[in-house]
Write an enzyme that holds these catalytic residues in place. Structure first.
Site, PDB file in Angstrom:
ATOM      1  CG  ASN A  13      -1.706   1.246   1.397  1.00 53.93           C
ATOM      2  OD1 ASN A  13      -1.810   2.046   0.464  1.00 53.93           O
ATOM      3  ND2 ASN A  13      -2.286   1.448   2.575  1.00 53.93           N
ATOM      4  CD1 TRP A  14       3.546   0.864  -2.915  1.00 56.43           C
ATOM      5  CD2 TRP A  14       3.739   2.117  -4.766  1.00 56.43           C
ATOM      6  NE1 TRP A  14       4.303   0.163  -3.825  1.00 56.43           N
ATOM      7  CE2 TRP A  14       4.434   0.908  -4.971  1.00 56.43           C
ATOM      8  CE3 TRP A  14       3.698   3.056  -5.799  1.00 56.43           C
ATOM      9  CZ2 TRP A  14       5.101   0.619  -6.157  1.00 56.43           C
ATOM     10  CZ3 TRP A  14       4.363   2.780  -6.991  1.00 56.43           C
ATOM     11  CH2 TRP A  14       5.060   1.571  -7.169  1.00 56.43           C
ATOM     12  CE  LYS A  15      -0.063   3.294   4.656  1.00 61.37           C
ATOM     13  NZ  LYS A  15      -0.071   3.414   6.104  1.00 61.37           N
ATOM     14  CG  HIS A  99      -5.831   2.234   4.892  1.00 59.69           C
ATOM     15  ND1 HIS A  99      -5.386   3.186   5.777  1.00 59.69           N
ATOM     16  CD2 HIS A  99      -4.850   1.295   4.817  1.00 59.69           C
ATOM     17  CE1 HIS A  99      -4.180   2.835   6.212  1.00 59.69           C
ATOM     18  NE2 HIS A  99      -3.828   1.695   5.645  1.00 59.69           N
ATOM     19  CD  GLU A 101      -2.808   5.690   6.512  1.00 61.20           C
ATOM     20  OE1 GLU A 101      -2.764   5.741   5.271  1.00 61.20           O
ATOM     21  OE2 GLU A 101      -1.926   5.141   7.209  1.00 61.20           O
ATOM     22  CD  GLU A 171      -3.791  -2.367   7.125  1.00 63.41           C
ATOM     23  OE1 GLU A 171      -2.701  -2.687   6.676  1.00 63.41           O
ATOM     24  OE2 GLU A 171      -4.323  -1.262   6.904  1.00 63.41           O
ATOM     25  N   GLY A 177       2.098   2.314  10.673  1.00 63.31           N
ATOM     26  CA  GLY A 177       3.072   3.389  10.528  1.00 63.31           C
ATOM     27  C   GLY A 177       3.725   3.789  11.837  1.00 63.31           C
ATOM     28  CB  SER A 217       4.759  -1.861  11.896  1.00 63.62           C
ATOM     29  OG  SER A 217       4.379  -0.502  12.085  1.00 63.62           O
ATOM     30  N   GLY A 238       2.658  -1.095   4.218  1.00 63.55           N
ATOM     31  CA  GLY A 238       2.799   0.317   3.882  1.00 63.55           C
ATOM     32  C   GLY A 238       4.262   0.681   3.704  1.00 63.55           C
ATOM     33  N   GLY A 239       4.859   1.192   4.760  1.00 61.05           N
ATOM     34  CA  GLY A 239       6.235   1.703   4.706  1.00 61.05           C
ATOM     35  C   GLY A 239       7.216   0.791   3.984  1.00 61.05           C
TER      36      GLY A 239
END
Ligand code: PGA
Length: 255
Positions: A13-15, A99, A101, A171, A177, A217, A238-239
């Site tokens: 998930n590149w966001k 998501h 976010e 999640e 994150g 994470s 993500g990261g």
């Protein structure tokens, strides 16, 4: 995971990261690194403006492309929104829905998650449905209730046949994150709770067939342990998906 009935799905998930030129650079590194690694499905969920580039670059490879959101109406006066048919025609095969976010910053609710999920399924996209509790909810011991409620509302009016096509991503919001990962036992426990919600609604066959990812994470150092758990069928990353070597290491852990 139960390899007899499910295949792991490792999705990045590149966001809100990567311009089209940066997408080219990252994918030109990643594609050769994950080539031939067929033990799991490899997906990158990219910003809308990168879909074209990503689809062109991944053609004929084992990397698939997804989006990070979708609107629920087919078309019309919804300035700034993107429909499921638009994503489909651009070559996206997956879409992240609900998501945390989006829930936290953009007013996403369980009800709109349900609408988006149904729109995605109707267009032939594979939804990656995100559910997960806040830290406060975990501390108050209502994780199971929160996750069950989010899952049930998201799947309202979704048939058993369609439910099999959905990927659920557990999640925990406190792990996204933050560098703070759920333990493998916590991840397995909640993914198992989600599976029991699916079993109660659709029966054991459907529940056993659905891919349930962990996200929050996940990184090279903890992926193997998380993925070794019965109910954890992959990851939403993500990261660590922004670095080809880290993402590849997680793909390796899922082989
Ligand atoms: P993270 O993000 O891996 O950076 O914690 C996961 C996600 O939000 O899907």
């Amino acid at each position: 995971m139960n390899k007899n009935v499910r295949k792991a799905v490792i999705a990045g998930n590149w966001k809100m990261n990567m311009t089209p030129s940066e997408t080219k650079k990252l994918l030109s590194e990643l594609i050769p690194m994950v080539e031939g690694k067929t033990g799991c499905d490899v997906v990158v969920c990219v910003p809308f403006v990168d879909i074209d580039t990503a689809v062109a670059m991944t053609k004929g490879t084992n990397v698939k492309v997804g989006a990070q959101n979708v609107h629920f109406e087919k078309n019309g006066a919804f300035t700034g929104e993107i429909s499921a048919d638009m994503l489909k025609e651009c070559g996206a095969e997956y879409v992240v829905i609900g998501h945390s976010e989006r829930r936290q910053y953009f007013g996403e609710t369980d009800v709109t998650v349900n609408l988006r999920l149904k729109a995605a399924l109707a267009a032939g996209l594979t939804p990656i449905l995100c559910v997960g509790e806040l830290l406060d909810e975990r501390d108050r011991d209502v994780t199971a209730e929160v996750v069950a409620m989010q899952t049930k509302i998201a799947l309202l009016d979704v048939s058993a046949e369609d439910a099999k096509k959905v990927i659920v991503a557990y999640e925990p919001v406190w792990a996204i994150g933050t560098g703070r990962t759920a333990t493998a036992e916590q991840a397995d426990e909640v993914c198992g709770i989600i599976r029991s919600v699916l079993a109660a609604k659709y029966g054991a066959d459907v529940a056993e067939a659905v891919t349930i990812q962990y996200g929050g994470s996940m990184k090279p150092g903890n992926a193997a342990e998380l993925l070794s758990k019965y109910h954890v069928d992959g990851g939403l990353i993500g990261g660590a998906s922004l670095k080809a070597s880290d993402f590849t290491a997680i793909v390796d852990a899922a082989q």
